[in-house]
Enzyme design. Structure first.
Site, PDB file in Angstrom:
ATOM      1  N   HIS A 309       0.801  -1.228   0.000  1.00 15.96           N
ATOM      2  CA  HIS A 309       0.000   0.000   0.000  1.00 15.96           C
ATOM      3  C   HIS A 309       0.830   1.272   0.000  1.00 15.96           C
ATOM      4  O   HIS A 309       0.438   2.275  -0.578  1.00 15.96           O
ATOM      5  CB  HIS A 309      -1.024  -0.038   1.135  1.00 15.96           C
ATOM      6  CG  HIS A 309      -2.154  -0.940   0.794  1.00 15.96           C
ATOM      7  ND1 HIS A 309      -2.185  -2.254   1.192  1.00 15.96           N
ATOM      8  CD2 HIS A 309      -3.233  -0.758  -0.007  1.00 15.96           C
ATOM      9  CE1 HIS A 309      -3.265  -2.833   0.681  1.00 15.96           C
ATOM     10  NE2 HIS A 309      -3.910  -1.952  -0.046  1.00 15.96           N
ATOM     11  N   GLU A 551     -11.409  -9.779  -5.731  1.00 19.56           N
ATOM     12  CA  GLU A 551     -10.025  -9.969  -5.273  1.00 19.56           C
ATOM     13  C   GLU A 551      -9.766 -11.424  -4.916  1.00 19.56           C
ATOM     14  O   GLU A 551      -8.645 -11.904  -4.967  1.00 19.56           O
ATOM     15  CB  GLU A 551      -9.770  -9.094  -4.039  1.00 19.56           C
ATOM     16  CG  GLU A 551      -9.842  -7.615  -4.349  1.00 19.56           C
ATOM     17  CD  GLU A 551      -9.946  -6.758  -3.110  1.00 19.56           C
ATOM     18  OE1 GLU A 551      -9.016  -5.993  -2.847  1.00 19.56           O
ATOM     19  OE2 GLU A 551     -10.971  -6.848  -2.398  1.00 19.56           O
ATOM     20  N   ASP A 575      -4.773  -7.801  -5.185  1.00 26.33           N
ATOM     21  CA  ASP A 575      -5.044  -8.964  -4.355  1.00 26.33           C
ATOM     22  C   ASP A 575      -5.385 -10.185  -5.189  1.00 26.33           C
ATOM     23  O   ASP A 575      -5.007 -11.295  -4.841  1.00 26.33           O
ATOM     24  CB  ASP A 575      -6.177  -8.660  -3.363  1.00 26.33           C
ATOM     25  CG  ASP A 575      -5.639  -7.913  -2.157  1.00 26.33           C
ATOM     26  OD1 ASP A 575      -4.572  -8.314  -1.644  1.00 26.33           O
ATOM     27  OD2 ASP A 575      -6.243  -6.914  -1.748  1.00 26.33           O
ATOM     28  N   CYS A 622      -9.419  -1.845 -10.796  1.00 25.23           N
ATOM     29  CA  CYS A 622      -8.796  -0.770 -10.033  1.00 25.23           C
ATOM     30  C   CYS A 622      -7.469  -1.190  -9.398  1.00 25.23           C
ATOM     31  O   CYS A 622      -6.882  -0.431  -8.641  1.00 25.23           O
ATOM     32  CB  CYS A 622      -9.747  -0.231  -8.972  1.00 25.23           C
ATOM     33  SG  CYS A 622     -10.298  -1.500  -7.832  1.00 25.23           S
TER      34      CYS A 622
END
Ligand code: PEP
Ligand code: MG
Length: 848
Positions: A309, A551, A575, A622
């Site tokens: 992240h 995901e 993910d 995304c």
């Protein structure tokens, strides 16, 4: 009469494959603590003597497999202690550890531009995780710091500081014991906690902290920091990687002590005062958020994966980021000025005139490129054959929505709301969230804003949401899975989102969905919140869409059922890749297996999109893959409706989109799915046709009659830059390399002041000629030894049916150069158009 203690010594060879690191040291130390005798271990290979009551001291002796050591026991119970310790060394020590799995050292090969190869500067290779380049002074972000207010404070009430330390140590020990007693841990995890417990109890560490307080008058925090740096220096010099890495355990223990004493510490608020390159082992998302981005030129992180992240945030702020630099401390000093080049993947620690000139030109090239890309800002993205693609932006704050809209994004495809939850002691209130989401909706001015409900867990943890220790947090309580436990937080958030929906076009998206019940649960909470808003007559969008992230791979196989309860899907490839390929997205050691172009992954992505479309669902993407322009033809081929990307990539994706034909892309995706390896997929992508492959061999933008280049290296780079700006290559590096492959065989200085660098290459989209007349002649090792004034660079497409075009043009050119009038004409010609017309005529160029 006092008894003179006997001396017992035992010589042994260290049997441990990874050396005497923290885990075996901790077991040894625990055993030693059962006796009163003084026990030491001397490493005969380096002379270091360790106090065996101190795990830090043991580890610091840097004992590697095969090192000769001497165990010495002195004291009243030495006889029994000796027997027991020797037994341990003989019988248990060899079983204390096992060989580490082989680490995959494969890394991307670093390409160094030829201009820098001859610049005589140190170039330290790394691995790019966010591209770009930045220059600044080195700031080490240590993972440990005291609260800022302690910086100037005078100490101290010595007793009070000692008491703080002792209480913190006691609390830490009891916490660790509770954890160890709780069970449910893997052996490895247990061993780590045991090692932490030993460090927290380490006599030498405690003695050091005490003495710094008593003798130097330091406050508790500073004494802890200084002790940490003293022992980490010693450990850091160890030859064994595993021992060097134990600094992490020590840091953990010291960090916990600081947190026990002060709550939060200063590292959450690192202050930058000038353009800086921050260097850290890792940076938490909240540390990154708190950095002043206007002064953050680049990041160098030791331990990251390309979709962790912090890296995603760095990408969204356009902060160039490198990882994988070996022995970073050995290359850098705090305050030193460096260039991080994450376009090429290296660090420059010296800056001389050539480097200055090189980056000045890189900057100019970058600006021109940006200018071209920004021309797409107000245009919708569509393929060459008119197929629309929505291009939205990923954001983490409302402020970014403004920037996204200004950059030309058509909406927000992912608002990572959990970023509002990090770096604080309690969750944001409904009102605070409402304000944030409302602002986002207003900035988007009617364009969609997909707000993802909080995705806490995995590498995004907050201390006010406690879950039990987990062996595999990424497979455990994260995303939607924690909502039942924190239903009040979910309600607050949904209420805030619904209220904000009255101010724009807001949608809700659920992260980490595995089964339909999770969606039904969130919908039931949503309905409850809606009823309460109705009762209070508070406005909201009653038709608000509810979608999910894809995901978890299993979701791909029950989209028909899901279609009954959701309105849309967005593929979270970060993910999805992690779970589908079983590769930890944050673990740099396995990053070579984390492949967006894995044929299997492409297959599942196509299936998701096909099934979603069959059931009337809109589907976006995304994850970071959505912003990888090289993957764009694959996504267009799969028929994706939307891509949501980091803001700096919005226009790049739009620009890329119009180069492709959607039907061709479908064929390309089919080939990619049938490929055997990601490398084959890359080759398929490299060979794919782009709009513009049929353009003319030369045009005015490939001519410069005042070229400012002072070396052959600069000329070749300038030529590749021009071809890039002209849309003829997307791989300047490959192209430059191909020029040099030819140049290294023989010089292309044909004499008479002319050079004809050339190559046949897959990295050019159309056969091209670039003409430069140099301001000053330069050396080129020409056959007549004369300097070169005119460069005619030629690139020919290396495709199957390329034929002999290359040789035909080249020989016409070589013949022409023999003629004085041809040379004279090019030396004196006044404008670029004339050059184009003249070469067309002389070289009999048609459209390729
Ligand atoms: C993803 O997993 O692709 C995604 C967009 O979510 P995050 O990166 O926040 O986990
Ligand atoms: Mg995710």
């Amino acid at each position: 009469m006092s008894v003179i203690p006997e001396k017992y010594e035992y010589q042994f060879v260290c049997p441990l494959p990874n050396g005497f690191h923290a885990r075996p040291a901790s077991r040894f130390e625990q055993l030693v603590c059962n006796f009163a005798s003084r026990v030491s271990v001397q490493n005969l290979s380096n002379g270091k003597i360790a106090n065996a009551r101190s795990i830090l001291s043991l580890v610091s002796a840097d004992i590697k497999q095969g090192d000769e050591c001497v165990l010495k026991v002195v004291g009243d119970d030495c006889n029994v202690a000796y027997q027991e310790l020797v037994r341990f060394v003989r019988e248990e020590l060899p079983t204390c550890d096992e060989a580490l799995p082989q680490v995959d050292e494969s890394r991307q090969e670093t390409f160094v531009p030829h201009v820098l190869r001859v610049a005589g500067v140190e170039i330290v290779p790394g691995k790019t995780v966010v591209s770009g380049f930045g220059r600044g002074r080195v700031v080490f972000v240590k993972s440990l710091a005291c609260p800022v207010e302690l910086d100037d404070s005078e100490v101290v009430d010595v007793q009070a500081e000692l008491q703080k330390v002792d209480e913190a140590i006691e609390k830490q020990q009891s916490d660790l014991k509770v954890k160890l007693g709780a069970g449910g841990m893997s052996t490895m995890e247990r061993d780590v906690f045991k090692a932490h417990l030993s460090i927290a109890n380490d006599v030498e560490l405690i003695e050091k902290i005490h003495s710094l307080i008593e003798e130097k008058g330091l406050c508790a925090g500073k004494a802890i920091l200084e002790s940490f740096s003293c022992f980490s220096d010693i450990l850091g010099k160890a030859e064994s990687v595993l021992i060097r890495e134990r600094v992490v355990d020590l840091r953990d223990v010291c960090s916990q002590l600081l947190t026990q004493i002060y709550g939060s510490t200063a590292n959450d608020h690192i202050v930058l005062t000038e353009p800086s390159v921050c260097v850290a082992d890792d940076l938490t998302p909240s540390q990154f958020i708190n950095l002043d981005k206007s002064l953050l030129s680049a990041l160098i992180l030791t331990q990251v994966g390309s979709t962790s992240h912090t890296v995603i945030l760095a990408r969204s702020f356009g902060i160039p980021t490198l990882t994988g630099i070996c022995n970073i401390d050995g290359h850098l000093a705090a305050g030193q000025e460096v260039v991080v080049d994450a376009n090429y993947g290296f660090l420059l620690t010296d800056i001389n005139d050539q480097v200055e000139r090189f980056y000045h030109r890189r900057q100019r090239h970058h600006d021109l490129q940006q200018e071209q890309i920004n021309a797409y800002r107000d245009r919708p993205a569509q393929t060459y054959d008119g197929k629309r693609l929505e291009v939205m932006a990923n954001v983490a704050t409302a402020g970014e929505v403004k920037a996204a809209m200004e950059s030309g994004a058509e909406g927000v495809g992912l608002f990572r709301t959990e970023m509002l939850f990090l770096s604080r002691d309690h969750a944001p209130s409904e009102q605070e969230q409402f304000h944030e989401y409302k602002t986002a909706a207003e900035f988007a001015a009617g364009r969609p804003v997909i707000i993802r409900t909080f995705d806490i867990g995995g590498d995004k943890t907050v201390n006010y949401m406690q879950t039990a220790a987990e062996d595999n947090p990424v497979l455990g309580c994260r995303g939607v899975r924690v909502y039942k436990q924190y239903e009040d937080l979910l309600e607050d958030q949904l209420r805030a989102i619904l209220r904000a929906s009255a101010f724009g076009h807001v949608k809700i998206m659920i992260p980490m969905v595995t089964c339909i019940e999770e969606v039904q649960y969130v919908r039931s909470v949503l309905q409850k919140v809606q009823s309460k808003l109705d009762a209070a007559s508070i406005a909201y969008d009653a038709d608000i869409s509810l979608g999910i992230m894809v995901e978890v791979p299993s979701v791909a196989f029950f989209i028909p059922q899901l279609a009954e309860v959701i309105d849309f899907l967005s593929i979270g490839t970060n993910d999805l890749t992690q779970y589908f390929l079983a590769v930890d997205r944050c673990n740099g050691q396995v990053s070579s297996l984390y492949q967006s172009r894995h044929p299997g992954l492409l297959g599942i992505i196509r299936k998701i999109i096909d099934d979603a479309h069959q059931h009337g669902l809109w589907v976006g993407m995304c994850g970071e893959m959505a912003g990888q322009v090289e993957c764009l033809p694959l996504l267009l081929g799969a028929g994706i409706d939307e891509v949501s990307v980091s803001i700096p990539y919005v226009n790049e994706v739009k620009a890329g989109c119009c180069e492709y034909d959607s039907t061709q892309c479908r064929g390309l995706l089919q080939q990619a799915i049938e490929a055997k390896t990601p490398a084959q997929v890359d080759a398929i992508l490299l060979g794919c046709e782009h709009h513009g492959s049929d353009r003319s061999v030369i045009d005015v933008s490939l001519v410069d009659l005042e070229a400012d280049c002072v070396s052959k290296q600069e000329v070749i780079q300038y030529v590749t830059d021009r071809l890039c700006l002209n849309g003829r290559t997307r791989n300047c590096r490959g192209l430059e390399d191909d020029f040099w492959k030819r140049e290294s065989v023989y010089s292309t200085g044909l004499g008479y002041g002319f050079a004809v660098p050339h190559c046949k290459t897959p990295h050019i989209r159309a056969n091209s000629i670039c003409v430069l007349r140099l301001r000053e002649p330069i050396e080129w090792d020409s056959i007549d030894s004369k300097p070169v004034k005119i460069v005619i660079a030629m690139t020919i497409r290396d495709v199957q049916d390329a034929g002999t075009v290359h040789m035909q043009i080249f020989s016409k050119l070589a013949r022409s150069i023999m003629h004085e009038d041809f040379r004279r004409h090019l030396e004196t010609i006044k404008n670029c158009d004339e050059v184009v017309a003249y070469l067309h005529q002389k070289l009999e160029l048609g459209c390729e």
